[in-house]
Motif scaffolding. Structure first.
Motif, PDB file in Angstrom:
ATOM      1  N   ILE A   1       5.812   5.338   5.092  1.00  0.00           N
ATOM      2  CA  ILE A   1       6.560   5.502   3.844  1.00  0.00           C
ATOM      3  C   ILE A   1       7.701   6.499   4.034  1.00  0.00           C
ATOM      4  O   ILE A   1       8.838   6.260   3.612  1.00  0.00           O
ATOM      5  CB  ILE A   1       5.621   5.962   2.707  1.00  0.00           C
TER       6      ILE A   1
ATOM      7  N   HIS B   1       9.285   7.303   6.794  1.00  0.00           N
ATOM      8  CA  HIS B   1      10.323   6.690   7.636  1.00  0.00           C
ATOM      9  C   HIS B   1      11.159   5.707   6.820  1.00  0.00           C
ATOM     10  O   HIS B   1      12.380   5.646   6.967  1.00  0.00           O
ATOM     11  CB  HIS B   1       9.681   5.978   8.822  1.00  0.00           C
ATOM     12  N   THR B   2      10.515   4.932   5.950  1.00  0.00           N
ATOM     13  CA  THR B   2      11.231   3.951   5.136  1.00  0.00           C
ATOM     14  C   THR B   2      12.160   4.637   4.138  1.00  0.00           C
ATOM     15  O   THR B   2      13.289   4.194   3.917  1.00  0.00           O
ATOM     16  CB  THR B   2      10.240   3.038   4.401  1.00  0.00           C
ATOM     17  N   VAL B   3      11.709   5.733   3.524  1.00  0.00           N
ATOM     18  CA  VAL B   3      12.567   6.493   2.606  1.00  0.00           C
ATOM     19  C   VAL B   3      13.798   7.008   3.349  1.00  0.00           C
ATOM     20  O   VAL B   3      14.935   6.903   2.859  1.00  0.00           O
ATOM     21  CB  VAL B   3      11.791   7.667   1.971  1.00  0.00           C
TER      22      VAL B   3
ATOM     23  N   GLU C   1      15.108   5.826   6.093  1.00  0.00           N
ATOM     24  CA  GLU C   1      15.926   4.691   6.522  1.00  0.00           C
ATOM     25  C   GLU C   1      16.729   4.110   5.364  1.00  0.00           C
ATOM     26  O   GLU C   1      17.927   3.815   5.496  1.00  0.00           O
ATOM     27  CB  GLU C   1      15.031   3.603   7.119  1.00  0.00           C
ATOM     28  N   LYS C   2      16.090   3.958   4.211  1.00  0.00           N
ATOM     29  CA  LYS C   2      16.743   3.342   3.051  1.00  0.00           C
ATOM     30  C   LYS C   2      17.622   4.316   2.275  1.00  0.00           C
ATOM     31  O   LYS C   2      18.529   3.903   1.549  1.00  0.00           O
ATOM     32  CB  LYS C   2      15.687   2.749   2.104  1.00  0.00           C
TER      33      LYS C   2
ATOM     34  N   ALA D   1      13.058   2.399  -0.967  1.00  0.00           N
ATOM     35  CA  ALA D   1      11.858   2.351  -0.135  1.00  0.00           C
ATOM     36  C   ALA D   1      10.708   1.698  -0.892  1.00  0.00           C
ATOM     37  O   ALA D   1       9.946   0.904  -0.320  1.00  0.00           O
ATOM     38  CB  ALA D   1      11.470   3.765   0.300  1.00  0.00           C
TER      39      ALA D   1
ATOM     40  N   MET E   1       8.738  -1.708   0.293  1.00  0.00           N
ATOM     41  CA  MET E   1       7.324  -1.661   0.636  1.00  0.00           C
ATOM     42  C   MET E   1       6.426  -2.209  -0.463  1.00  0.00           C
ATOM     43  O   MET E   1       5.201  -2.127  -0.392  1.00  0.00           O
ATOM     44  CB  MET E   1       6.918  -0.219   0.962  1.00  0.00           C
TER      45      MET E   1
ATOM     46  N   GLN F   1       7.773   3.510  -7.414  1.00  0.00           N
ATOM     47  CA  GLN F   1       8.481   4.703  -6.954  1.00  0.00           C
ATOM     48  C   GLN F   1       7.615   5.956  -7.036  1.00  0.00           C
ATOM     49  O   GLN F   1       7.622   6.774  -6.106  1.00  0.00           O
ATOM     50  CB  GLN F   1       9.782   4.882  -7.745  1.00  0.00           C
TER      51      GLN F   1
ATOM     52  N   VAL G   1       5.406   6.134  -3.981  1.00  0.00           N
ATOM     53  CA  VAL G   1       6.133   6.526  -2.778  1.00  0.00           C
ATOM     54  C   VAL G   1       6.352   8.033  -2.779  1.00  0.00           C
ATOM     55  O   VAL G   1       6.127   8.711  -1.769  1.00  0.00           O
ATOM     56  CB  VAL G   1       7.482   5.780  -2.695  1.00  0.00           C
TER      57      VAL G   1
ATOM     58  N   THR H   1      16.541   0.772  12.409  1.00  0.00           N
ATOM     59  CA  THR H   1      15.675  -0.212  11.762  1.00  0.00           C
ATOM     60  C   THR H   1      14.530  -0.612  12.678  1.00  0.00           C
ATOM     61  O   THR H   1      14.724  -0.895  13.855  1.00  0.00           O
ATOM     62  CB  THR H   1      16.478  -1.470  11.382  1.00  0.00           C
TER      63      THR H   1
END
Length: 311
Positions: free
Chosen positions: A10, A12-14, A16-17, A23, A27, A31, A34, A281
């Motif tokens: 989670i 890493h996705t936050v 990245e996005k 995020a 996923m 929110q 997350v 990514t």
């Protein structure tokens, strides 16, 4: 409390996005959920990982240090899932990628069939386009990755070799060289050539090998330059000249005896095909499985009916 892999994913996705909402959408979470998981990760390490503002999310120094470890953890879990799926055959998802013309039109189609049998629950969406278009769609996150004929020099892009190919001299049926089991580069140079346009990956590989052998490709008797592999094949089949192409792109013509592939004994026209993706990514598991599938296979073989097979 033990370190939680899901929280690392989670986080890493936050990062990245660039936002909690993006995020959450990626996923399929709420929110608040997350946000709660990222806060729990910060509590675990005892340090703030993200600076939050109304406009954007920024990594703290500790957050920047954690990112590569989070990425490696996710990649390891993906590799684990991919390998274990060999026993269960339950990989699923949507695989969206682009491929250059030669790869997309000639190399991949026969490989997609056995991959589909191995992983029937993976839906494949393939776009055939040039490298510039593939890069643009990867940057916009509409494609997971691309397959191209040369590595891409870009600070945000990772290029990795996935397949090897080898060009052969392609001649029409009835040609003086059609029954030869091999030919020298000097002998080949005596015949008129039909070539792809300058700048094409196929032509570049050919010309570089000519130069490596101390010969000037500009001295070739080039009777025609064409903008597609299909057009080159048709011209050679009509007897206008010979060419250098991958046997995979003339597979049907070789099988029908319309064209013949002749190895060049004193030269090597091997080339690599590359996967390209954004460094920031992580590939979905379906993409990892597909690229591993490609790496396990050798291409460039010629059918027994149309020519010689690589030993």
């Amino acid at each position: 409390m033990a370190l939680n892999f899901h929280q690392l994913h989670i986080f890493h996705t936050v990062a990245e996005k660039g936002s909690f909402s993006a995020a959450a959408a990626a996923m399929h979470m709420t929110q608040p959920a997350v946000t709660m998981q990222v806060q729990a990760l910060e509590e675990h390490f005892g340090t703030k990982l993200l600076n939050r503002s109304t406009k954007k999310i920024e990594l703290t120094e500790s957050g920047r240090m954690l990112i590569p470890f989070a990425r490696r953890s996710i990649e390891l879990m993906q590799e684990t899932d991919t390998e274990m799926a060999r026993f269960t055959h339950k990989l699923e998802g949507r695989l969206q990628f682009g491929a250059s013309n030669t790869i997309g039109e000639y190399v991949l189609p026969p490989l997609l069939v056995p991959f589909g049998r191995q992983h029937p629950d993976i839906a494949i969406s393939l776009k055939v386009m040039n490298t510039t278009q593939i890069l643009d769609e990867i940057a916009r996150h509409t494609l997971n990755f691309g397959l191209v004929e040369a590595p891409v020099a870009h600070p945000d892009i990772i290029s990795e070799s996935v397949m090897q190919d080898e060009l052969r001299l392609i001649v029409p049926t009835g040609h003086a060289l059609a029954e030869r089991t091999s030919i020298t580069l000097e002998e080949a140079s005596a015949y008129p050539f039909v070539l792809r346009e300058e700048g094409s990956g196929t032509r570049q590989v050919m010309e570089e090998e000519w130069k490596a052998k101390g010969m000037d490709p500009r001295a070739l008797q080039t009777v025609m330059e064409l903008g597609s592999t299909g057009a080159v094949k048709s011209a050679v089949e009509a007897g206008l000249g010979v060419t250098m192409l991958s046997p995979s792109s003339v597979k049907h013509e070789l099988a029908l005896g319309l064209l013949h592939a002749v190895p060049v004994a004193d030269a090597s026209f091997k080339r690599q095909f590359y996967s390209i993706r954004l460094k920031s990514t992580l590939l979905p598991i379906a993409a990892v499985a597909f690229l591993n599938f490609l790496r396990e296979r050798q291409i460039g073989e010629v059918s027994e009916e149309g020519g010689k097979r690589d030993e």
